[in-house]
Structure formats: structure tokens, C-alpha cells
Scaffold this motif. Structure first.
Motif, mmCIF file in Angstrom:
data_model
loop_
_atom_site.group_PDB
_atom_site.id
_atom_site.type_symbol
_atom_site.label_atom_id
_atom_site.label_comp_id
_atom_site.label_asym_id
_atom_site.label_seq_id
_atom_site.Cartn_x
_atom_site.Cartn_y
_atom_site.Cartn_z
ATOM 1 N N ARG A 1 0.809 -1.221 0.000
ATOM 2 C CA ARG A 1 0.000 0.000 0.000
ATOM 3 C C ARG A 1 0.849 1.281 0.000
ATOM 4 N NH1 ARG A 1 -2.803 -4.018 2.241
ATOM 5 N NH2 ARG A 1 -5.105 -3.980 2.356
ATOM 6 N N MET A 2 2.139 1.150 0.283
ATOM 7 C CA MET A 2 3.016 2.316 0.321
ATOM 8 C C MET A 2 3.288 2.833 -1.088
ATOM 9 S SD MET A 2 5.679 0.947 3.256
ATOM 10 C CE MET A 2 6.852 2.286 3.136
ATOM 11 N N GLU A 3 3.716 4.091 -1.180
ATOM 12 C CA GLU A 3 4.063 4.684 -2.474
ATOM 13 C C GLU A 3 5.523 4.381 -2.803
ATOM 14 O OE1 GLU A 3 3.172 8.766 -2.962
ATOM 15 O OE2 GLU A 3 1.074 8.575 -2.342
ATOM 16 N N TRP A 4 5.745 3.812 -3.989
ATOM 17 C CA TRP A 4 7.083 3.520 -4.481
ATOM 18 C C TRP A 4 7.266 4.229 -5.820
ATOM 19 C CZ3 TRP A 4 9.634 1.406 -0.607
ATOM 20 C CH2 TRP A 4 8.939 0.622 0.324
ATOM 21 N N ASN A 5 8.355 3.948 -6.503
ATOM 22 C CA ASN A 5 8.591 4.621 -7.775
ATOM 23 C C ASN A 5 7.801 4.007 -8.928
ATOM 24 O OD1 ASN A 5 9.963 2.228 -8.050
ATOM 25 N ND2 ASN A 5 11.953 3.151 -8.531
#
Length: 349
Positions: free
Chosen positions: A300-304
């Protein structure tokens, strides 16, 4: 007739007896490791060595040649941390030159354990960790397969023969290079502060070889310290944030990192990284309004890129980074593990 193009290894002269050689990392988006060469009154010394690969070795030796140095002339190797894109070629450099290899004890301990434990033990340990973090069976299966079949070779990094003590002024005749312990990316990561006037007269206190601790355009990976022989609950993110502030107070005139490019205004970059991790922690707290595993959090985290597009190995790294951030929240009293959950879930408090 077409004249063939000759491609020379990229070498950068930073002035004041300092150069960098761009040593390629095979099949890695980082592209290369910047191996730094430092001239001393006792002969040349390397800061890191690059990945153990034939093309990387050829690039390193050719790059040193462009600096007027043969690899046989190298007197010592100072390792910022044990990762293979930094320490990988150290053994070959020592074999060719008889150079000493220096490393902080916390990372030297990792090297000794890596050599002592058979590959299947590492694979089994990592598989168990991922399972406990909530990884699905299909993600864990390749590690179990490697453990059972021993298909993949274990790492055999060079054993260092010198330690690096925090605050130590290294024994390099004619230079003032001081070790700054900066744990977080690894437990024994060190930056190296060249306490000499900048050759171009830039404002600040010398130059800083920052390894992976401080990079100009990317955030270093901060995951859990892995050790199958030790179940101590560490706080790598807390270590990293403390180390960042320590480096920011040095206020070097220029930073010479191990990836990307040299840059100035280290305090500003430190502030950016501190803000980034605070934003990460705040975002995780919002997600933890419901119980989630580290795997759930990583997804659920924001990555590239979207989670569905993140390759296998990078997902494993992402889960470790999510765990490091959750562990920091637990230490701060802002989250806790849900009693009896298996795999373990966390919730904000």
C-alpha cells in the motif's frame, strides 16, 4: 572507412589528489558504483571497490590506469559498508596488490557470518522472515527452493584485516581522513570526512565520502539488519535518522557519494531526507488504522512504480523497508503489534 569508437572508463578528477571511477553494477538500475581513489604519501588508497564481476574489474583497473595508478600500487582499501557493490572486488584488489582492507566491526561481523553460514541457512532464515511478515506462499517459494536445492552460490566476501573505529583519524600519511560512524543502511556503515580545505575553495568543512548514507537524488534503502544468529530487536531507521543529523552538522563543502554524482549543501539534503522519512511514518500511521502485516503495508506504500510492477527482489526489499518503519513507530509508542496475530499485524495507537 568507419573509425571504431574507443570507449574509455569514465573517470572524474575531483582535485586535491581525489578521483572517482565509475565501476558498473551488472543488471542494476543504479548503473555503477563510484569508487574513489585517494592519493597519500604512502601510495594510493581506494574507498570501496565495486561489484565482483569481470567487466567491473576491467573497468576498475582501466580507470585506475587513467589516473596514473596500477592496481598493484594500491596500498589500502577503506570500505564504507559490506554490500557487494562496494566490497565485492576487495579480495581481487588485495590479491593483486597486497593491500590492507579496513571496515567497521559491525559490518566485519556481517562478513564473518556470511562466510560461516551455508547458503541454505540464509535462504531458510529469509524465507521464515518473509512468512512472518505476511508474504504469500508464492513469494516465499523461490527462497525455499534455493534452500532445499542449494542452487544459488553463497557470497564469499573478503575478510577485512583492519578495523575502523568511530571518530578515528585513519593512518594515511599526508591526509586527514576521519571515520564517521553512520549506521542505518547497514549496522557498520561509515562516512569518511576528508578534513582538508576544498581544492576549489568551496565554503564548508572539507569533503565527505558518503557511501550510500547520503545520495543526491535517491533515498538509501533502510531495511532490517539481517542476522540468523541474533534476534536482537534493532531500530535501523532510528539509527539512520540520528546518523543523518550527525552528518548534517559536519557541513562539508562537498559530498562525494558512492552513486550518482558529487554535490554540495549537505545540510539541505539531510533536511530533505529527514522530511521524507517523517512523511513515510505519517503515511504508515494512516494505513495502520486497521491491522496490517508488513507485506500489506509495503503493497500500500508509495514507491517509484505501482506494486504490481515491482519485481520479485525489489518487493522483498520493500517489505524490509516497511518493517523498519513500523519498528520505528513501535519504538516511538505510535504503533503496536496485535497480540496473537500470525503472521504478525500492527495497528496505530
Amino acid at each position: 572507412m568507419t573509425t571504431p569508437q574507443v570507449t574509455e572508463p569514465p573517470v572524474i578528477a575531483h582535485g586535491g589528489g581525489v578521483w572517482s571511477v565509475k565501476v558498473p553494477i551488472p543488471d542494476n538500475p543504479l548503473g555503477c558504483t563510484l569508487v574513489h581513489l585517494l592519493d597519500t604519501d604512502d601510495g594510493p588508497v581506494l574507498i570501496d571497490t565495486g561489484w565482483d564481476d569481470p567487466a567491473s574489474w576491467s573497468t576498475l583497473t582501466a580507470g585506475l590506469g587513467l589516473c596514473g595508478v596500477a592496481v598493484e600500487d594500491v596500498r589500502g582499501v577503506v570500505i564504507t559498508h559490506h554490500h557487494p557493490d562496494h566490497h565485492g572486488l576487495s579480495a581481487r584488489v588485495r590479491e593483486a596488490s597486497g593491500a590492507w582492507i579496513a571496515m567497521h566491526e559491525a559490518d566485519a561481523s556481517v562478513v564473518r557470518r556470511t562466510r560461516a553460514n551455508p547458503p541454505e541457512r540464509w535462504y531458510g532464515y529469509l524465507a521464515a522472515k518473509l512468512t512472518a511478515a505476511g508474504a504469500p506462499a508464492e513469494h516465499v517459494a523461490p527462497l525455499l527452493g534455493a534452500r532445499d536445492a542449494s542452487r544459488l552460490p553463497g557470497l564469499d566476501p573478503a575478510l577485512p584485516d583492519r578495523g575502523i573505529a568511530p571518530g578515528e583519524l585513519l593512518d594515511l600519511p599526508g591526509r586527514r581522513l576521519r571515520a564517521v560512524w553512520t549506521p542505518g543502511h547497514t549496522p557498520g556503515h561509515v562516512c569518511l570526512h576528508l578534513e582538508e580545505a576544498h581544492p576549489a575553495g568551496l565554503r564548508g568543512t572539507g569533503r565527505l565520502f558518503s557511501g550510500d548514507h547520503l545520495l543526491p537524488g535517491i533515498t538509501p534503502h533502510i531495511g532490517l539488519y539481517e542476522d540468523p544468529d541474533d534476534d536482537t530487536v534493532t531500530d535501523p531507521l532510528g539509527d539512520y535518522l540520528d546518523s543523518l543529523e550527525r552528518v548534517g552538522r559536519l557541513d562539508p563543502a562537498e559530498v562525494l557519494p558512492a552513486h550518482q554524482h558529487a554535490f554540495t549543501d549537505a545540510p539541505a539534503r539531510v533536511r530533505e531526507l529527514l522530511a521524507h522519512h517523517e512523511e513515510r511514518l505519517t503515511g504508515l500511521l494512516a494505513l495502520l488504522c486497521e491491522p496490517l502485516t508488513p507485506w500489506d503495508l509495503a503493497a500500500r506504500m508509495e514507491w517509484n512504480r505501482p506494486w504490481a510492477e515491482i519485481p520479485y527482489g525489489s518487493r522483498t526489499i520493500a517489505v524490509s523497508e516497511a518493517e523498519a518503519h513500523v519498528r520505528r513507530l513501535v519504538k516511538l509508542g505510535r504503533a503496536e503489534a496485535v497480540a496473537g496475530s500470525d503472521p504478525v499485524t500492527y495497528v496505530a495507537v
